[in-house]
Design a protein around this motif. Structure first.
Motif, PDB file in Angstrom:
ATOM      1  N   ALA A 232       0.918  -1.255   0.062  1.00  0.00           N
ATOM      2  CA  ALA A 232       0.088  -0.080   0.100  1.00  0.00           C
ATOM      3  C   ALA A 232       0.792   1.238   0.094  1.00  0.00           C
ATOM      4  CB  ALA A 232      -0.946  -0.032   1.135  1.00  0.00           C
ATOM      5  N   THR A 233       0.533   2.205  -0.705  1.00  0.00           N
ATOM      6  CA  THR A 233       1.414   3.391  -0.835  1.00  0.00           C
ATOM      7  C   THR A 233       1.339   4.218   0.168  1.00  0.00           C
ATOM      8  OG1 THR A 233      -0.375   4.557  -2.115  1.00  0.00           O
ATOM      9  CG2 THR A 233       1.424   3.633  -3.449  1.00  0.00           C
ATOM     10  N   ARG A 234       0.355   4.137   1.029  1.00  0.00           N
ATOM     11  CA  ARG A 234       0.016   5.025   2.185  1.00  0.00           C
ATOM     12  C   ARG A 234      -0.064   4.103   3.618  1.00  0.00           C
ATOM     13  NH1 ARG A 234      -3.132   6.925  -1.618  1.00  0.00           N
ATOM     14  NH2 ARG A 234      -2.731   9.187  -2.201  1.00  0.00           N
ATOM     15  N   ALA A 235       0.534   4.538   4.623  1.00  0.00           N
ATOM     16  CA  ALA A 235       0.447   3.782   5.944  1.00  0.00           C
ATOM     17  C   ALA A 235      -0.982   3.961   6.256  1.00  0.00           C
ATOM     18  CB  ALA A 235       1.259   4.272   6.882  1.00  0.00           C
ATOM     19  N   PRO A 236      -1.389   3.066   7.100  1.00  0.00           N
ATOM     20  CA  PRO A 236      -2.720   2.773   7.611  1.00  0.00           C
ATOM     21  C   PRO A 236      -3.005   3.830   8.585  1.00  0.00           C
ATOM     22  CG  PRO A 236      -1.414   1.106   8.560  1.00  0.00           C
ATOM     23  CD  PRO A 236      -0.868   1.780   7.608  1.00  0.00           C
ATOM     24  N   ASP A 237      -4.221   4.510   8.413  1.00  0.00           N
ATOM     25  CA  ASP A 237      -4.531   5.643   9.352  1.00  0.00           C
ATOM     26  C   ASP A 237      -5.052   5.182  10.628  1.00  0.00           C
ATOM     27  OD1 ASP A 237      -5.504   7.821  10.544  1.00  0.00           O
ATOM     28  OD2 ASP A 237      -6.982   8.727   8.855  1.00  0.00           O
TER      29      ASP A 237
END
Length: 267
Positions: A232-237
């Motif tokens: 995933a290009t973004r870390a989990p929120d």
């Protein structure tokens, strides 16, 4: 052999291996804790913060993981295929936890990308997973197809959205992929009706591609449980994650209503 066909590590440049032992160890460390990643994908989250489609990612798209995925998609080296297939298998095992009868549905690559590479990265990795898997219940269905509408393609060209997805924002990606997939005619498409499905893709960015794939399966009568990706290009929120959720992939056993964008508990 190294003199005739020289190769070097795609991460550090060390000679004689496509992925040296040190970089492979670091890649395993980056993917040892699969996590729920949909909160970092705008197209998979509703405006009220509810989840449209749950996704489990092996790791964040960075360092050795991103370099290995890019190199594999460009050249498909056998060693990278073996390593990334293991990563995908571990992530699928985490997402499968406590569920039976799941059908794995790979997200198809575009025709232009297939002609350029000569292979579909996701399909190649799933084939490696199946060869190394002792669970004979694992079922894969190549049921999704890319659809290109001439009028849609012309509109995208005029809007400057032709070419790949890289560099496009959420809105542009959504417009580009809307209506771009359907289920295959014949047995592959019919086999999804009433079946529990898990989408498989390589990289999660905005989530527009996975949302379109889920829509196509839903229209074919399939039940989309979620999706699994290598990165995933973004870390989990963390703030958006449910407070009661401790396991990184819990609640994948629930089914999701793609039309209403709401969780629908199994009866």
């Amino acid at each position: 052999m190294a003199l005739a066909l020289p190769v070097e590590c795609v991460c550090c440049g060390k000679e004689d291996l496509a992925l040296c032992a040190g970089c492979e160890r670091r890649l395993r460390m980056l993917t040892r804790h699969p996590f729920r990643a949909e909160t970092g994908a705008p197209a998979l989250m509703d405006t009220d913060g509810s989840v449209i489609l749950p996704v489990v990612a092996a790791g964040i798209y960075r360092e050795e993981l991103s370099q290995s995925i890019l190199a594999f998609k460009r050249h498909g080296q056998g060693q990278l295929r073996r390593v990334l297939s293991k990563v995908l298998a571990n992530t699928l095992a985490a997402a499968y936890a406590g569920t039976d009868g799941m059908v794995l549905v790979p997200v198809p690559t575009s025709g232009s990308a297939y002609r350029k590479r000569g292979f579909s990265p996701v399909h190649l990795l799933l084939a490696g997973v199946r060869r190394g898997c002792s669970d004979r219940r694992m079922e894969c269905s190549d049921a999704l197809r890319k659809v290109r509408k001439p009028e849609a393609g012309a509109g995208l060209s005029r809007a400057g959205l032709s070419g790949g997805q890289k560099g496009l924002g959420r809105g542009d990606r959504s417009r580009r992929v809307r209506g771009s997939m359907r289920t295959a005619r014949g047995a592959p498409g019919r086999s999804l009706r009433g079946r529990q499905c898990l989408l498989v893709d390589d990289v999660l960015t905005t989530g527009a591609t996975l949302a379109e794939a889920a829509r196509a399966i839903h229209e074919a009568g399939g039940i989309v449980r979620g999706a699994v990706v290598l990165a995933a290009t973004r870390a989990p929120d963390a703030a958006a994650a449910p407070a009661r959720s401790r396991h990184p992939v819990d609640r994948l056993g629930d089914s999701w209503d793609i039309e209403k964008n709401k969780l629908r508990k199994d009866e």
